[in-house]
Design a protein around this motif. Structure first.
Motif, PDB file in Angstrom:
ATOM      1  N   ASP A  75       1.754  12.991  11.347  1.00  0.00           N
ATOM      2  CA  ASP A  75       2.414  12.573  10.111  1.00  0.00           C
ATOM      3  C   ASP A  75       2.791  11.096  10.144  1.00  0.00           C
ATOM      4  OD1 ASP A  75       2.119  15.153   9.186  1.00  0.00           O
ATOM      5  OD2 ASP A  75       4.185  15.745   9.615  1.00  0.00           O
ATOM      6  N   ALA A  76       3.395  10.667  11.234  1.00  0.00           N
ATOM      7  CA  ALA A  76       3.791   9.256  11.349  1.00  0.00           C
ATOM      8  C   ALA A  76       2.559   8.355  11.391  1.00  0.00           C
ATOM      9  CB  ALA A  76       4.650   9.048  12.590  1.00  0.00           C
ATOM     10  N   GLY A  77       1.527   8.785  12.097  1.00  0.00           N
ATOM     11  CA  GLY A  77       0.291   8.004  12.165  1.00  0.00           C
ATOM     12  C   GLY A  77      -0.374   7.856  10.809  1.00  0.00           C
ATOM     13  N   LEU A  78      -0.427   8.944  10.050  1.00  0.00           N
ATOM     14  CA  LEU A  78      -1.032   8.908   8.720  1.00  0.00           C
ATOM     15  C   LEU A  78      -0.210   8.047   7.763  1.00  0.00           C
ATOM     16  CD1 LEU A  78      -3.177   9.818   6.707  1.00  0.00           C
ATOM     17  CD2 LEU A  78      -1.807  11.879   6.311  1.00  0.00           C
ATOM     18  N   ALA A  79       1.105   8.167   7.813  1.00  0.00           N
ATOM     19  CA  ALA A  79       1.969   7.357   6.951  1.00  0.00           C
ATOM     20  C   ALA A  79       1.774   5.874   7.245  1.00  0.00           C
ATOM     21  CB  ALA A  79       3.433   7.754   7.134  1.00  0.00           C
ATOM     22  N   TRP A  80       1.713   5.524   8.521  1.00  0.00           N
ATOM     23  CA  TRP A  80       1.502   4.125   8.905  1.00  0.00           C
ATOM     24  C   TRP A  80       0.126   3.646   8.441  1.00  0.00           C
ATOM     25  CZ3 TRP A  80      -2.234   2.278  12.321  1.00  0.00           C
ATOM     26  CH2 TRP A  80      -2.150   0.913  12.600  1.00  0.00           C
ATOM     27  N   GLN A  81      -0.899   4.451   8.667  1.00  0.00           N
ATOM     28  CA  GLN A  81      -2.262   4.094   8.275  1.00  0.00           C
ATOM     29  C   GLN A  81      -2.344   3.849   6.764  1.00  0.00           C
ATOM     30  OE1 GLN A  81      -5.170   7.210   8.902  1.00  0.00           O
ATOM     31  NE2 GLN A  81      -6.848   5.746   8.992  1.00  0.00           N
ATOM     32  N   THR A  82      -1.723   4.724   5.990  1.00  0.00           N
ATOM     33  CA  THR A  82      -1.736   4.617   4.538  1.00  0.00           C
ATOM     34  C   THR A  82      -0.928   3.413   4.065  1.00  0.00           C
ATOM     35  OG1 THR A  82      -1.961   7.019   4.361  1.00  0.00           O
ATOM     36  CG2 THR A  82      -1.194   5.847   2.398  1.00  0.00           C
ATOM     37  N   ASP A  83       0.278   3.255   4.582  1.00  0.00           N
ATOM     38  CA  ASP A  83       1.155   2.149   4.177  1.00  0.00           C
ATOM     39  C   ASP A  83       0.539   0.784   4.470  1.00  0.00           C
ATOM     40  OD1 ASP A  83       3.028   3.978   3.325  1.00  0.00           O
ATOM     41  OD2 ASP A  83       4.364   3.704   5.046  1.00  0.00           O
ATOM     42  N   HIS A  84      -0.216   0.682   5.574  1.00  0.00           N
ATOM     43  CA  HIS A  84      -0.780  -0.602   5.986  1.00  0.00           C
ATOM     44  C   HIS A  84      -2.249  -0.766   5.587  1.00  0.00           C
ATOM     45  CE1 HIS A  84       2.886  -0.495   8.427  1.00  0.00           C
ATOM     46  NE2 HIS A  84       2.781  -1.813   8.446  1.00  0.00           N
TER      47      HIS A  84
END
Length: 157
Positions: A75-84
């Protein structure tokens, strides 16, 4: 940390969607450059990722697939990938930190995750390995490009 010239370990990670990812799937087809971030909240690591994105066309031209490995979960990895807006696959460990599988452990009383890079050629041989406790030293851009250029037979630029 792993060393250049040695066979790469059989890395089995997961992408942010939970799908299995294996380094061996690249054998015979592509080189793989894995950047192990200290954390997705590390500003220096994020700067290194932006530099990898900026050189995306060069990696593509040399048939190098870039993968970003984070110590956080899906979840944290996907959120970071999407946000950046990260165009590369983001990988996580199925259990625990994936960093340990390549010798990037926690240092300084177990509180600071190491970061670094690993370039593996299509034959499964490590051509560049670099790790550091401080993120300012974890991205050896000059060494990465020298190793890539030696793989493609180009002179260093």
């Amino acid at each position: 940390m792993l060393t250049s010239g040695s066979p790469a370990p059989e890395l089995e990670l997961e992408d942010t969607a939970g799908q299995a990812w294996r380094l061996s799937d690249y054998r015979g087809a592509h080189s793989a450059l894995l950047y192990f971030m200290r954390s997705t909240s590390c500003p220096i690591c994020n700067r290194h990722v932006r530099d990898l994105v900026a050189h995306r066309n060069e990696f593509d031209a040399d048939d190098v697939r870039v993968l970003i490995v984070v110590p956080e979960g899906h979840d944290a990895g996907l959120a970071w990938q999407t946000d950046h807006g990260i165009p590369f696959p983001v990988l996580v460990g199925p259990a625990g930190t994936p960093h340990e599988s390549v010798g990037l452990t926690r240092k300084v009383f177990g509180s600071m995750q190491q970061s670094g890079t690993l370039l593996v050629d299509p034959d499964g041989i490590i051509r560049h390995a670099h790790g550091a406790t401080l993120p300012t030293s974890s991205y050896d851009k000059k060494g990465i490009f020298a190793a890539i250029h030696s793989l493609s037979g180009r002179a260093n630029s």
